[in-house]
Design a protein around this motif. Structure first.
Motif, short mmCIF file in Angstrom:
data_model
loop_
_atom_site.label_atom_id
_atom_site.label_comp_id
_atom_site.label_asym_id
_atom_site.label_seq_id
_atom_site.Cartn_x
_atom_site.Cartn_y
_atom_site.Cartn_z
N ARG A 241 4.95 -3.14 6.12
CA ARG A 241 4.94 -3.70 7.48
C ARG A 241 6.10 -4.65 7.71
O ARG A 241 6.71 -4.66 8.77
CB ARG A 241 3.62 -4.43 7.74
CG ARG A 241 2.45 -3.47 7.89
CD ARG A 241 1.19 -4.22 8.13
NE ARG A 241 1.33 -5.02 9.34
CZ ARG A 241 0.36 -5.33 10.16
NH1 ARG A 241 -0.85 -4.90 9.90
NH2 ARG A 241 0.56 -6.06 11.21
N ARG B 223 -10.07 -9.33 7.50
CA ARG B 223 -9.11 -8.30 7.90
C ARG B 223 -7.78 -8.50 7.17
O ARG B 223 -7.16 -7.55 6.72
CB ARG B 223 -8.89 -8.35 9.41
CG ARG B 223 -8.03 -7.23 9.94
CD ARG B 223 -7.98 -7.26 11.45
NE ARG B 223 -7.70 -8.60 11.94
CZ ARG B 223 -6.64 -8.92 12.68
NH1 ARG B 223 -5.78 -8.00 13.02
NH2 ARG B 223 -6.46 -10.14 13.08
N ARG B 224 -7.34 -9.76 7.04
CA ARG B 224 -6.09 -10.04 6.35
C ARG B 224 -6.18 -9.71 4.87
O ARG B 224 -5.21 -9.23 4.28
CB ARG B 224 -5.73 -11.52 6.51
CG ARG B 224 -4.55 -11.72 7.39
CD ARG B 224 -4.12 -13.14 7.41
NE ARG B 224 -5.05 -13.89 8.26
CZ ARG B 224 -5.47 -15.11 8.01
NH1 ARG B 224 -5.03 -15.76 6.98
NH2 ARG B 224 -6.31 -15.71 8.82
N ASN B 225 -7.30 -9.94 4.26
CA ASN B 225 -7.46 -9.67 2.84
C ASN B 225 -7.56 -8.18 2.52
O ASN B 225 -7.45 -7.79 1.37
CB ASN B 225 -8.71 -10.37 2.29
CG ASN B 225 -8.51 -11.86 2.20
OD1 ASN B 225 -7.39 -12.35 2.17
ND2 ASN B 225 -9.60 -12.60 2.15
N SER B 226 -7.76 -7.35 3.52
CA SER B 226 -7.91 -5.92 3.27
C SER B 226 -6.57 -5.23 3.05
O SER B 226 -6.54 -4.07 2.66
CB SER B 226 -8.66 -5.25 4.42
OG SER B 226 -7.88 -5.27 5.60
N TYR B 227 -5.45 -5.90 3.30
CA TYR B 227 -4.13 -5.30 3.09
C TYR B 227 -3.73 -5.40 1.63
O TYR B 227 -3.90 -6.43 1.00
CB TYR B 227 -3.06 -6.00 3.93
CG TYR B 227 -3.20 -5.80 5.41
CD1 TYR B 227 -3.25 -4.53 5.95
CD2 TYR B 227 -3.29 -6.88 6.26
CE1 TYR B 227 -3.37 -4.35 7.31
CE2 TYR B 227 -3.41 -6.71 7.62
CZ TYR B 227 -3.46 -5.44 8.14
OH TYR B 227 -3.58 -5.26 9.48
N THR B 228 -3.15 -4.32 1.11
CA THR B 228 -2.59 -4.36 -0.24
C THR B 228 -1.18 -4.93 -0.15
O THR B 228 -0.57 -4.92 0.92
CB THR B 228 -2.55 -2.95 -0.85
OG1 THR B 228 -1.64 -2.15 -0.11
CG2 THR B 228 -3.93 -2.31 -0.86
N GLU C 35 1.49 -3.57 -1.07
CA GLU C 35 2.38 -2.50 -0.61
C GLU C 35 2.32 -2.36 0.91
O GLU C 35 3.34 -2.12 1.55
CB GLU C 35 2.03 -1.17 -1.29
CG GLU C 35 2.34 -1.13 -2.78
CD GLU C 35 1.28 -1.82 -3.62
OE1 GLU C 35 0.13 -1.95 -3.14
OE2 GLU C 35 1.62 -2.25 -4.73
N ASP C 36 1.12 -2.49 1.47
CA ASP C 36 0.96 -2.43 2.93
C ASP C 36 1.74 -3.55 3.60
O ASP C 36 2.43 -3.33 4.60
CB ASP C 36 -0.52 -2.53 3.33
CG ASP C 36 -1.33 -1.33 2.94
OD1 ASP C 36 -0.75 -0.25 2.72
OD2 ASP C 36 -2.56 -1.47 2.86
N ILE C 37 1.62 -4.74 3.06
CA ILE C 37 2.31 -5.89 3.65
C ILE C 37 3.82 -5.69 3.56
O ILE C 37 4.55 -5.93 4.53
CB ILE C 37 1.88 -7.19 2.94
CG1 ILE C 37 0.40 -7.45 3.22
CG2 ILE C 37 2.74 -8.36 3.39
CD1 ILE C 37 -0.19 -8.56 2.40
#
Length: 55
Positions: free
Chosen positions: A41, A29-34, A36-38
């Motif tokens: 957030r 789940r953590r690796n699915s963020y780009t 830019e998403d991080i």
């Protein structure tokens, strides 16, 4: 008496396997963020914390 230790060992193995599954799911789940998403957030959390400090 020996049978009890066999069940205790099996329960321990099942607990380790279940823990590994949870860690793998969380990592996926953590690796699915780009990046830019991080970044978005983090900016959102910063803005929320600044609002809470003011009011």
């Amino acid at each position: 008496m020996r049978s009890i230790w066999k069940w205790v060992g099996l329960a321990g193995v099942a607990g380790v396997v279940a823990g590994g599954v949870l860690v793998a799911r969380d990592q996926r789940r953590r690796n699915s963020y780009t990046p830019e998403d991080i970044r978005a957030r983090l900016h959102q959390r910063l803005a929320e914390s600044e609002r809470q400090d003011r009011g």
